[in-house]
Enzyme design. Structure first.
Site, PDB file in Angstrom:
ATOM      1  N   GLU A 271      42.161  36.885  -9.344  1.00  0.00           N
ATOM      2  CA  GLU A 271      42.314  37.651 -10.855  1.00  0.00           C
ATOM      3  C   GLU A 271      43.983  36.782 -11.010  1.00  0.00           C
ATOM      4  O   GLU A 271      44.457  36.322 -10.077  1.00  0.00           O
ATOM      5  CB  GLU A 271      42.824  38.920 -10.897  1.00  0.00           C
ATOM      6  CG  GLU A 271      41.177  40.287 -10.860  1.00  0.00           C
ATOM      7  CD  GLU A 271      42.121  41.571 -11.225  1.00  0.00           C
ATOM      8  OE1 GLU A 271      43.337  41.864 -11.217  1.00  0.00           O
ATOM      9  OE2 GLU A 271      41.113  42.044 -11.805  1.00  0.00           O
TER      10      GLU A 271
ATOM     11  N   HIS B  53      47.798  43.860 -22.837  1.00  0.00           N
ATOM     12  CA  HIS B  53      47.027  43.252 -23.194  1.00  0.00           C
ATOM     13  C   HIS B  53      47.157  42.563 -24.507  1.00  0.00           C
ATOM     14  O   HIS B  53      46.471  42.861 -25.590  1.00  0.00           O
ATOM     15  CB  HIS B  53      45.741  44.459 -22.498  1.00  0.00           C
ATOM     16  CG  HIS B  53      44.849  43.592 -22.057  1.00  0.00           C
ATOM     17  ND1 HIS B  53      44.141  42.539 -22.826  1.00  0.00           N
ATOM     18  CD2 HIS B  53      43.933  43.453 -20.819  1.00  0.00           C
ATOM     19  CE1 HIS B  53      43.475  42.121 -22.768  1.00  0.00           C
ATOM     20  NE2 HIS B  53      42.790  42.322 -20.863  1.00  0.00           N
TER      21      HIS B  53
ATOM     22  N   ARG C 189      49.593  35.941 -19.332  1.00  0.00           N
ATOM     23  CA  ARG C 189      48.929  37.461 -20.220  1.00  0.00           C
ATOM     24  C   ARG C 189      50.108  37.380 -21.064  1.00  0.00           C
ATOM     25  O   ARG C 189      49.821  37.979 -22.218  1.00  0.00           O
ATOM     26  CB  ARG C 189      48.727  38.930 -19.549  1.00  0.00           C
ATOM     27  CG  ARG C 189      48.767  40.099 -19.852  1.00  0.00           C
ATOM     28  CD  ARG C 189      48.206  41.130 -18.853  1.00  0.00           C
ATOM     29  NE  ARG C 189      46.477  40.906 -19.142  1.00  0.00           N
ATOM     30  CZ  ARG C 189      46.616  42.030 -17.662  1.00  0.00           C
ATOM     31  NH1 ARG C 189      47.722  43.247 -17.870  1.00  0.00           N
ATOM     32  NH2 ARG C 189      45.163  42.416 -17.102  1.00  0.00           N
TER      33      ARG C 189
ATOM     34  N   HIS D 125      49.396  48.339 -22.760  1.00  0.00           N
ATOM     35  CA  HIS D 125      48.526  48.588 -21.796  1.00  0.00           C
ATOM     36  C   HIS D 125      48.890  49.131 -20.064  1.00  0.00           C
ATOM     37  O   HIS D 125      48.622  50.354 -20.019  1.00  0.00           O
ATOM     38  CB  HIS D 125      47.771  47.784 -21.126  1.00  0.00           C
ATOM     39  CG  HIS D 125      47.007  47.043 -20.310  1.00  0.00           C
ATOM     40  ND1 HIS D 125      45.457  48.121 -20.567  1.00  0.00           N
ATOM     41  CD2 HIS D 125      46.751  46.525 -19.190  1.00  0.00           C
ATOM     42  CE1 HIS D 125      44.742  47.582 -19.826  1.00  0.00           C
ATOM     43  NE2 HIS D 125      44.984  46.676 -18.591  1.00  0.00           N
TER      44      HIS D 125
ATOM     45  N   ARG E 194      53.211  43.384 -14.515  1.00  0.00           N
ATOM     46  CA  ARG E 194      52.524  43.385 -13.321  1.00  0.00           C
ATOM     47  C   ARG E 194      51.896  42.381 -12.825  1.00  0.00           C
ATOM     48  O   ARG E 194      50.706  42.194 -13.539  1.00  0.00           O
ATOM     49  CB  ARG E 194      51.850  45.057 -13.753  1.00  0.00           C
ATOM     50  CG  ARG E 194      50.937  45.484 -12.804  1.00  0.00           C
ATOM     51  CD  ARG E 194      49.854  47.005 -12.871  1.00  0.00           C
ATOM     52  NE  ARG E 194      49.256  46.735 -14.394  1.00  0.00           N
ATOM     53  CZ  ARG E 194      47.919  46.343 -14.685  1.00  0.00           C
ATOM     54  NH1 ARG E 194      47.507  46.957 -13.455  1.00  0.00           N
ATOM     55  NH2 ARG E 194      47.475  45.471 -15.320  1.00  0.00           N
TER      56      ARG E 194
END
Ligand SMILES: Cc1cc2nc3c(=O)[nH]c(=O)nc-3n(C[C@H](O)[C@H](O)[C@H](O)COP(=O)(O)OP(=O)(O)OC[C@H]3O[C@@H](n4cnc5c(N)ncnc54)[C@H](O)[C@@H]3O)c2cc1C
Length: 513
Positions: free
Chosen positions: A99, A218, A264, A323, A358
Site C-alpha cells: 500500500e 480520503h 493522499r 476518513h 496515518r
C-alpha cells in the site's frame, strides 16, 4: 477492538456495550485493505516503524511505532487462531500486499478487500460464545460516572429514545473503544456511530486529549447522495483513472509531479480546492478501465450503479471525505488515559503512533495491539472493591436531538475544519461549537459539539501546516512546532471564550507534550 479485549479477559466478567448491534456501525467491518505486519521474508519491524515515522510528518513517537511493528506478527497469529482466514500464497505463507508509503509488501488481507468484515465476524463469534461476556447492544455511552476522581461507571441511553431514563453500570475499569469522528463532518466514509462521543465523554470527565487537530481525509469519496459516502479506492488511480474538473481539465498535473498519484493529503487538497472554486470534480476511469471496471473493482462498481452512474462510460463525481482521526484520548503504552480506571483503544485513542498523518493499514494494527495490552493491564491491576455509584452523579435530563443543529455542526466541520483551513474560519467554528456545547439540551449533540470544539480549537492554535492539517494563513511546516498537542476541554473552552470576548484573542495555547 472491545470484542478482542473482552475475549482476552475471559473468564473475568466483562460487559461489552455497543451503540449498534455488534458488527454494525463499526469502521472495522468496512476496512478493505488489511493489517500492516512485517511478516514477509526480507521485511522487518524496524523498516515498518521507519515508514510509520516518515508518514507522520515529524510527530510519531518512534518507540511506540517500533513496539506496534514488533507485536504485529503475534497479533496476526492471534487473529488466525480466532479463525480469520488471511489470504495465503501457493506455499501456504501469509500473502502480503503493498500500500502507499510502505517500503515493502506487508499488508495481510482476506479475500482481497474483506479483511475488516472477516476480523469482525471471527471476533463476534468468539465473544458470543464466551459465557463470561455480557453484550448490551443498542445503547450509547453518554457519560463517565466519576467517584473520588476515578472512574466509577458509565451512563448509557437507549438509541432512538432520547427521553428514556438513562441506564448506569458501576465499574472500576472502563475501556472506551468508540471509534473515530468522521460523522462530525458532512462528508465522511465513516458510519454514523463514529461521531466522537467516546472522546467527548473522556474529555468532559477531564481526560487529557492529544493531537485532535489531525484528521485524515480520503480524496475520492463517491458523491452519490449517500451518507456515509462510499469510497472510490486509491487503486483506481493506480490503474490510471484520472481526476478531472467539470471542464474536463486534469488539475492535479499542475499541483504535483506525481499528479493523481501524489500523497493522499495533497490530492485531497487539490480536489477540495476545485470544489471550493465552484467546479465539480470527477474520477474518470472510462479510458483506463472501461469495460473491465466491474470485474476489477466490483464494490466500487456496485456503489456507482446504485447511484445511477455507469463508471465504465461515465466519470464518477467525487469529493474528499473525513476518513480517520489521528488524535484522541491521550494514552500511555498500556492504553491508560490520564484518568484512573479509564483506558482507551483503537481510533478513539491517541497513542503517538500516527503523528500528523496515518500510514495505511496501521489503524487496525494499533487497535489489536492495544486491545491485547489493555486487557493484560486490566487483568494485572483489577480492583477488589466493587464500584458504587451515588445517585448524585447521574444526570437524567435529555431532550430530542435537534436535527437542523446537528446538520449545521457537520456542515461547519466540513467547510471550516476540513481539508483546507484558515484562522477566521476556525475561529468561527470554535465559537459555534462552544455555543452548542454550552446550550444544547440533547446529550448526544452536546457530546458531538465537545469533540468538534476540541478539534477546531487545536487546529486554530496550530500556526503551521503539517501532515493532514493545512492552513492557508500558515501554509508552511515550522520546525519549532514539531511537537504533539496535549490539551483538555478546559483549554478548548478558554480558547473559545477568548475568541468570543474580543477581536484580539488572548491566545491561550494547548500544552505541548
Ligand atoms: C471505509 C474505511 C476503510 C478502512 N480501511 C482500513 C484498512 O484497510 N486498514 C486499516 O488499518 N484501517 C482502515 N480503516 C480505519 C479502521 O477501519 C478504523 O480506524 C478502525 O477499524 C477503528 O476501530 P475501532 O475499534 O476503534 O472503532 P470501530 O470499528 O468504528 O468500532 C467502534 C464501535 O463503538 C460503537 N460506539 C460508538 N460510539 C458509542 C457509544 N457512545 N456507546 C457505545 N458504543 C459506541 C460503534 O457502534 C462501534 O461498534 C478504514 C476505515 C474506513 C471508514
Amino acid at each position: 477492538m472491545p470484542d478482542y479485549s473482552a475475549r482476552w479477559l475471559a473468564p473475568r466478567p466483562v460487559t461489552v456495550v455497543s451503540a449498534a448491534p455488534l458488527g454494525q456501525g463499526a469502521s472495522t467491518a468496512w476496512a478493505q485493505g488489511g493489517i500492516a505486519a512485517a511478516v514477509a521474508e526480507g521485511d522487518s519491524a524496524e523498516a515498518h516503524a521507519a515508514d510509520t515515522v516518515a508518514a507522520g510528518a515529524g510527530l510519531v513517537d518512534e518507540s511506540i511505532a517500533l513496539g506496534l511493528a514488533r507485536e504485529a506478527g503475534a497479533r496476526v497469529r492471534d487473529l488466525l487462531h480466532y479463525g480469520v482466514p488471511f489470504d495465503r500464497d501457493l506455499e501456504g505463507k501469509l500473502a502480503v500486499g503493498r500500500e502507499a508509503a510502505h517500503s515493502a509488501r506487508r499488508i495481510v488481507h482476506v479475500r482481497g478487500d474483506m479483511a475488516g468484515m472477516a476480523i469482525m465476524t471471527a471476533l463476534i463469534e468468539a465473544v458470543r460464545g464466551t459465557p463470561s461476556i455480557r453484550v448490551i447492544e443498542g445503547y450509547a455511552a453518554e457519560a463517565l460516572l466519576m467517584e473520588d476522581g476515578a472512574v466509577g461507571g458509565l451512563q448509557l441511553r437507549h438509541i432512538g429514545d432520547d427521553t428514556a431514563r438513562p441506564v448506569t453500570i458501576a465499574s472500576r475499569a472502563v475501556v472506551l473503544a468508540t471509534g473515530g469522528i468522521g460523522h462530525l463532518y458532512a462528508v465522511t466514509t465513516n458510519p454514523a456511530e463514529a461521531s466522537g462521543l467516546g472522546l467527548a465523554i473522556a474529555a468532559r470527565a477531564g481526560a487529557a486529549i492529544e493531537d485532535p487537530e489531525f484528521v485524515q481525509f480520503h480524496p475520492t469519496a463517491i458523491m452519490a447522495g449517500r451518507d456515509p459516502a462510499p469510497l472510490a479506492t486509491e487503486a483506481l488511480r493506480g490503474e490510471g483513472a484520472t481526476l478531472i474538473n467539470d471542464r474536463g481539465e486534469r488539475f492535479m498535473q499542475a499541483l504535483h509531479p506525481l499528479a493523481e498519484l501524489a500523497p493522499r493529503d495533497i490530492v485531497a487538497r487539490g480536489v477540495f480546492a476545485e470544489i471550493a472554486a465552484g467546479r465539480g470534480v470527477f474520477l474518470d476511469a472510462t479510458r483506463a478501465l472501461g469495460a473491465h471496471f466491474a470485474e476489477k473493482f466490483p464494490t466500487v462498481h456496485a456503489s456507482c450503479l446504485a447511484a445511477g452512474i455507469d463508471p465504465a462510460t461515465q466519470p464518477i463525481p467525487v469529493a474528499p471525505a473525513a476518513h480517520y482521526h489521528m488524535g484522541g484520548i491521550s494514552v500511555d503504552r498500556h492504553g491508560r488515559s490520564s484518568i484512573e480506571g479509564l483506558w482507551a483503544g483503537g481510533e478513539v485513542s491517541c497513542t503517538g503512533a500516527h503523528g500528523a498523518n496515518r500510514l495505511a493499514s496501521n489503524s487496525l494494527l494499533e487497535a489489536v495491539v492495544y486491545a491485547a495490552r489493555i486487557a493484560e493491564d486490566i487483568a494485572g491491576c483489577a480492583s477488589a472493591t466493587p464500584a458504587r455509584l451515588s445517585p448524585a452523579s447521574i444526570s437524567q435530563q435529555n431532550h430530542p436531538i435537534p436535527a437542523l443543529l446537528e446538520a449545521r455542526l457537520r456542515k461547519t466541520m466540513t467547510s471550516h475544519v476540513g481539508v483546507i483551513r484558515d484562522g477566521d474560519g476556525l475561529a468561527e467554528a470554535v465559537r459555534a461549537f462552544a455555543d452548542i456545547e454550552r446550550e444544547c439540551s440533547n446529550v448526544a449533540l452536546r457530546n458531538m459539539a465537545t469533540t468538534a470544539l476540541l478539534v477546531a480549537a487545536s487546529a486554530w492554535s496550530r500556526h503551521e501546516s503539517r501532515g493532514a492539517h493545512y492552513r492557508t494563513d500558515w501554509p508552511l511546516e515550522k520546525p519549532a512546532l514539531a511537537q504533539r498537542t496535549m490539551t483538555t476541554l478546559a483549554t478548548a473552552r478558554e480558547i473559545a471564550a477568548s475568541l468570543t470576548e474580543d477581536a484580539a484573542p488572548r491566545n491561550p495555547q494547548p500544552m505541548i507534550a
